[in-house]
Design an enzyme around this catalytic site. Structure first.
Site, PDB file in Angstrom:
ATOM      1  N   GLU A   1      -8.212  65.234 -13.210  1.00  0.00           N
ATOM      2  CA  GLU A   1      -8.376  65.905 -11.918  1.00  0.00           C
ATOM      3  C   GLU A   1      -7.556  65.318 -10.772  1.00  0.00           C
ATOM      4  OE1 GLU A   1     -12.521  66.247 -10.926  1.00  0.00           O
ATOM      5  OE2 GLU A   1     -12.937  67.585 -12.608  1.00  0.00           O
TER       6      GLU A   1
ATOM      7  N   ARG B   1     -15.337  62.468 -25.321  1.00  0.00           N
ATOM      8  CA  ARG B   1     -14.304  62.189 -24.324  1.00  0.00           C
ATOM      9  C   ARG B   1     -14.830  61.108 -23.382  1.00  0.00           C
ATOM     10  NH1 ARG B   1     -13.014  65.122 -18.808  1.00  0.00           N
ATOM     11  NH2 ARG B   1     -11.248  63.814 -18.263  1.00  0.00           N
TER      12      ARG B   1
ATOM     13  N   TYR C   1     -16.191  74.482 -13.363  1.00  0.00           N
ATOM     14  CA  TYR C   1     -17.608  74.508 -13.011  1.00  0.00           C
ATOM     15  C   TYR C   1     -18.007  75.743 -12.212  1.00  0.00           C
ATOM     16  CZ  TYR C   1     -17.843  69.551 -14.311  1.00  0.00           C
ATOM     17  OH  TYR C   1     -17.812  68.366 -14.997  1.00  0.00           O
TER      18      TYR C   1
ATOM     19  N   GLU D   1     -14.264  69.602 -19.380  1.00  0.00           N
ATOM     20  CA  GLU D   1     -15.557  69.465 -18.693  1.00  0.00           C
ATOM     21  C   GLU D   1     -16.086  70.836 -18.316  1.00  0.00           C
ATOM     22  OE1 GLU D   1     -15.718  66.903 -15.210  1.00  0.00           O
ATOM     23  OE2 GLU D   1     -14.485  65.387 -16.189  1.00  0.00           O
TER      24      GLU D   1
ATOM     25  N   HIS E   1      -9.400  57.871 -14.925  1.00  0.00           N
ATOM     26  CA  HIS E   1     -10.456  58.717 -14.368  1.00  0.00           C
ATOM     27  C   HIS E   1     -10.920  58.091 -13.055  1.00  0.00           C
ATOM     28  CE1 HIS E   1     -13.511  61.987 -15.599  1.00  0.00           C
ATOM     29  NE2 HIS E   1     -13.794  61.660 -14.356  1.00  0.00           N
TER      30      HIS E   1
ATOM     31  N   ASN F   1     -11.128  71.392 -16.503  1.00  0.00           N
ATOM     32  CA  ASN F   1     -12.505  71.162 -16.070  1.00  0.00           C
ATOM     33  C   ASN F   1     -12.884  72.353 -15.212  1.00  0.00           C
ATOM     34  OD1 ASN F   1     -12.177  68.696 -17.260  1.00  0.00           O
ATOM     35  ND2 ASN F   1     -12.347  67.496 -15.375  1.00  0.00           N
TER      36      ASN F   1
END
Ligand code: NAG
Ligand code: NAG
Length: 458
Positions: free
Chosen positions: A193, A103, A336, A403, A148, A334
């Site tokens: 995002e 990606r 985290y 991600e 991005h 994504n």
């Protein structure tokens, strides 16, 4: 079923010299046979070559050059990992890793120096054509992000994502990408995002740094959704029959856990989920479309109490609601970390902010293991919870983890990274195999060290 992941984890442990006995690698994990693994990067963070050929300036070029005081180590992405020149070596790294896809993102101002489609850069087209050809030659599938965070500076001069016209310019840019690369790219991600680049870009410290929290961030999100819907429909009408690709969007979704079992913390945690994910998922993935009702209600009411003549959250037309509803073949997530959410009584402040609109305080448990990023606490169970929330809320849509990863100080003594990957993959495995969440791929952030926005190279 195969045991690809058992293999992956063993390989990682061997590379960093961690013996199996030091960490908990007891059970073998078997992901479904079709499940795929890849890694990710983004143009500004790795390419460098910021002023090569006729590439135009973008907002991160401008911001790092003019506001080095905001960047942790005062560095820029001028050179970064120099992937513009070293892309063949980078593809070899992918081959060594054994991933099935990569990606990466395309830099809008490398393709269209002025952001507009009247002037296309031959060199920009050549660069991405060669990168994609190199990937295909090595049987690594490209998964391409169109945006991005690196908006052409010329479009920022017009107000960037707060100006409604940008949706049309994004469609023009996307059409060129489909025309030029669409035969060899099967999976497209319109945006990476929007919560971050709208809220932190227009309401916080990321580029362009407008700091208009609770106002311009909503305008940005609105135009991003409009642009996304238009690009999805344009692909369906002009390209899908021939290219047969998939178009989705990537959202940053930290899990929001209620701080206590009190009813108001439970309700507030759900309100925060609706503001932070629903802002973008509800218009696309819900049956009704449009913004989440709780977001509409709270921002409308708060705007009124603050004496605004109209809500700070813009309204979609009926046509836009229809265009955006259902406009994704998959949801990119994504993930985290996790936050705790505590209800706070809303004080009336004349200065708008998303936090007062949500009526919540977000924090993290000091006992959670830390990474090198203040915000990235290691909380594996949140991964399984967010995936189950998406499954429940939107009837189990197709999901790609676009991600996941952890930031640590430089060096190869990174046993923490090994255990992060191990524990998060175990939670992902539970979500896929036990909970039947419709996740088909996992992407690790990132392929290599990169320029991490306001954290520089730290
Ligand atoms: C490009 O930027 C570098 C700094 O990163 C500078 O030294 C160089 O002169 C610039 N090149 C051109 C052609 O402007
Ligand atoms: C939050 C944290 O741990 N930050 C550290 C990350 O690494 C840099 C450089 O290695 C340190 O200076 C930070 O303090």
């Amino acid at each position: 079923m195969c045991c690809l992941t058992c293999f992956v984890l063993t390989a990682v442990a061997t590379i960093v010299g961690v013996s199996r006995s030091e960490t908990d690698y007891t059970a073998k994990l078997c992901f479904p046979k079709q499940f795929q693994f890849g890694v990710a990067t983004a143009a500004y963070q790795i390419e460098g070559a910021w002023n090569i050929s006729d590439k135009g300036e973008n907002i991160w070029d401008r911001y790092t050059h003019q506001h080095s005081e905001i960047i942790f180590d005062h560095k820029t992405g001028d050179v970064a990992a120099d992937s513009y020149h070293l892309y063949k070596q980078d593809v070899q790294l992918l081959v060594e890793l054994g991933v099935s896809f990569y990606r990466f993102s395309i830099s809008w101002s490398r393709i269209l120096p002025d952001g507009l489609s009247n002037r296309v850069s031959e060199d920009g087209i050549r660069y991405y054509k060669e990168l994609i050809a190199e990937l295909n030659k090595n049987s690594i599938k490209p998964l391409v992000t169109m945006y991005h965070w690196d908006l052409p500076q010329s479009l920022q001069e017009l107000g960037g994502w707060t100006n409604p016209i940008i949706a049309d310019y994004f469609v023009d840019y996307a059409r060129i990408l489909f025309e030029v690369f669409g035969e060899s790219v099967n999976v497209w991600i319109t945006f990476n995002e929007p919560l971050s680049f709208c809220h932190d870009g227009y309401g916080g410290l990321d580029a362009p740094g407008d700091r208009s929290d609770g106002f311009e961030d909503y305008l940005c999100g609105h135009n991003v959704m409009r642009a996304h819907g238009k690009v999805y429909r344009m692909y369906q009408e002009e390209f899908a029959a021939k290219q047969k690709g998939f178009v989705g969007i990537t959202l940053d979704m930290a899990w929001m856990e209620p701080a206590s079992s009190a009813k108001e913390d439970q309700t507030t945690a759900e309100t925060v989920r609706q503001f932070q994910y629903g802002w973008f998922t509800h218009p696309i993935f819900s049956k009704q479309g449009d913004y989440p009702p709780v977001m509409r209600k709270r921002v409308d009411a708060m705007s009124k109490r603050q004496n605004f003549a109209r809500s700070r959250l813009p309204k979609f037309t009926a046509e836009e609601i229809n265009e955006i509803r259902g406009s994704a073949d998959f949801l990119g997530i994504n993930h985290y970390t996790t936050y705790l959410v505590k209800h706070v009584e809303t004080k009336i402040s004349l200065k708008p902010s998303m936090d007062t609109d949500m009526g919540a305080k977000l924090y993290q448990d000091p006992s959670w293991p830390v990474s090198n990023s203040s915000w990235l606490k290691i909380v594996p169970w949140g991964f399984r919870k967010i995936l189950n929330w998406v499954k429940q809320e939107y009837d189990n849509p197709l999901v790609i983890i676009t991600e996941n990863g952890v930031s640590l100080p430089p060096g190869l003594q990174d046993a923490t990274r090994v255990s992060y990957i191990n524990e998060y993959l175990r939670m992902l495995h539970a979500a896929v195999v036990q909970d039947r969440c419709n996740v088909i791929a996992y992407t690790h952030w990132s392929l290599m060290d990169n320029f991490e926005w306001t954290r520089g190279f730290s």
